[in-house]
Design a protein around this motif. Sequence first.
Motif, PDB file in Angstrom:
ATOM      1  N   LEU A 135       0.840  -1.387  -0.119  1.00  0.00           N
ATOM      2  CA  LEU A 135      -0.409  -0.151  -0.049  1.00  0.00           C
ATOM      3  C   LEU A 135       0.693   0.813  -0.014  1.00  0.00           C
ATOM      4  CD1 LEU A 135      -2.822  -0.699   2.874  1.00  0.00           C
ATOM      5  CD2 LEU A 135      -2.691  -0.786   0.091  1.00  0.00           C
ATOM      6  N   ILE A 136       2.008   1.054   0.502  1.00  0.00           N
ATOM      7  CA  ILE A 136       2.678   2.402   1.226  1.00  0.00           C
ATOM      8  C   ILE A 136       4.048   2.023  -0.302  1.00  0.00           C
ATOM      9  CG2 ILE A 136       5.011   2.887   1.449  1.00  0.00           C
ATOM     10  CD1 ILE A 136       3.032   4.086   3.895  1.00  0.00           C
ATOM     11  N   ILE A 177      -2.791   5.502   5.767  1.00  0.00           N
ATOM     12  CA  ILE A 177      -3.268   5.204   7.184  1.00  0.00           C
ATOM     13  C   ILE A 177      -4.539   4.155   6.988  1.00  0.00           C
ATOM     14  CG2 ILE A 177      -5.279   5.479   8.403  1.00  0.00           C
ATOM     15  CD1 ILE A 177      -5.625   8.145   7.289  1.00  0.00           C
ATOM     16  N   VAL A 178      -4.237   2.746   6.368  1.00  0.00           N
ATOM     17  CA  VAL A 178      -4.224   1.491   5.991  1.00  0.00           C
ATOM     18  C   VAL A 178      -3.195   1.393   5.984  1.00  0.00           C
ATOM     19  CG1 VAL A 178      -5.597  -0.557   5.632  1.00  0.00           C
ATOM     20  CG2 VAL A 178      -6.989   1.599   5.816  1.00  0.00           C
ATOM     21  N   ILE A 195     -11.876  -8.718   6.678  1.00  0.00           N
ATOM     22  CA  ILE A 195     -12.142  -7.128   7.622  1.00  0.00           C
ATOM     23  C   ILE A 195     -11.473  -6.307   7.566  1.00  0.00           C
ATOM     24  CG2 ILE A 195     -11.600  -6.520  10.141  1.00  0.00           C
ATOM     25  CD1 ILE A 195     -12.826  -9.612  10.937  1.00  0.00           C
ATOM     26  N   ALA A 196     -10.245  -6.753   6.943  1.00  0.00           N
ATOM     27  CA  ALA A 196      -8.895  -5.643   6.279  1.00  0.00           C
ATOM     28  C   ALA A 196      -9.378  -4.685   4.767  1.00  0.00           C
ATOM     29  CB  ALA A 196      -7.587  -5.969   6.652  1.00  0.00           C
ATOM     30  N   SER A 197     -10.245  -5.786   3.944  1.00  0.00           N
ATOM     31  CA  SER A 197     -10.498  -5.186   2.664  1.00  0.00           C
ATOM     32  C   SER A 197     -11.458  -4.368   3.301  1.00  0.00           C
ATOM     33  CB  SER A 197     -11.093  -6.703   1.739  1.00  0.00           C
ATOM     34  OG  SER A 197     -10.074  -7.243   1.900  1.00  0.00           O
ATOM     35  N   LEU A 198     -12.468  -4.710   4.195  1.00  0.00           N
ATOM     36  CA  LEU A 198     -13.574  -3.982   4.077  1.00  0.00           C
ATOM     37  C   LEU A 198     -12.992  -2.078   4.947  1.00  0.00           C
ATOM     38  CD1 LEU A 198     -16.708  -3.760   4.273  1.00  0.00           C
ATOM     39  CD2 LEU A 198     -16.791  -4.738   6.837  1.00  0.00           C
ATOM     40  N   LEU A 199     -11.904  -2.203   5.773  1.00  0.00           N
ATOM     41  CA  LEU A 199     -12.029  -1.765   6.900  1.00  0.00           C
ATOM     42  C   LEU A 199     -11.138  -0.266   5.135  1.00  0.00           C
ATOM     43  CD1 LEU A 199      -9.887  -2.168   9.891  1.00  0.00           C
ATOM     44  CD2 LEU A 199     -11.923  -0.935   9.730  1.00  0.00           C
ATOM     45  N   PHE A 200      -9.794  -1.092   4.507  1.00  0.00           N
ATOM     46  CA  PHE A 200      -9.576  -0.247   3.096  1.00  0.00           C
ATOM     47  C   PHE A 200     -10.873   0.469   2.476  1.00  0.00           C
ATOM     48  CE2 PHE A 200      -8.700   0.211  -0.875  1.00  0.00           C
ATOM     49  CZ  PHE A 200      -7.200   0.894  -0.694  1.00  0.00           C
TER      50      PHE A 200
END
Length: 202
Positions: free
Chosen positions: A39-40, A136-137, A117-122
């Motif tokens: 992501l970074i 942030i993620v 859950i990580a995908s949903l938060l993204f």
Amino acid sequence: MKPNHKGRAQIFQNPVLERLTRTHIALPIIIFISIAGGLIYYGITYSFISVIEASALFMLGWLIFTLLEYLAHRFIFHMDTNTPLKKNIQYTFHGNHHEFPKDKERLAMPPIVSVFIASLLFFIFKLVFGPLVFGIVAGLLFGYALYLFVHYAVHAYAPPKNFLNILWLHHSIHHYKDPEAAFGVSSPLWDYILGTMPKRNK
């Protein structure tokens, strides 16, 4: 619930579902460190964020994770089990860990669940923060990977003679002395702020 240092809880009768509840700790740590790095890299390479922004957003995401970790542990994993349904849910997600704290294959959420859950938060964070989501993620997922490492170290090894000793003692108090205190695992920050630090004997 009295801790059992040997054995493992059986959560599902179905052998496939039962196997999916267990994972080697290295697998989710590698997955989430890799995704955080990706992501970074993507955010900087495609000019969504600058290097300076990436650094600041990464730290913000890490801080957000420590709060989410605390809130989930305190209010979801230790929910009031006043109905049979809540009791079963709580035991499936966390109660079995308190009963069998030395079960090394259940010290992390199954990757199939945590990746979802990580995908949903993204996508939620993307709606809120736009392109800043990449930094942030990334910090949030790094925080989760660090949490997994600390959690595993606390349950799998003797008290270390380094900075992890404080975290080892903090989480051990939660398991073996006061389950209604010391909800922070990777950091005691929110226990200090929200008044759930354990009362320790002198």
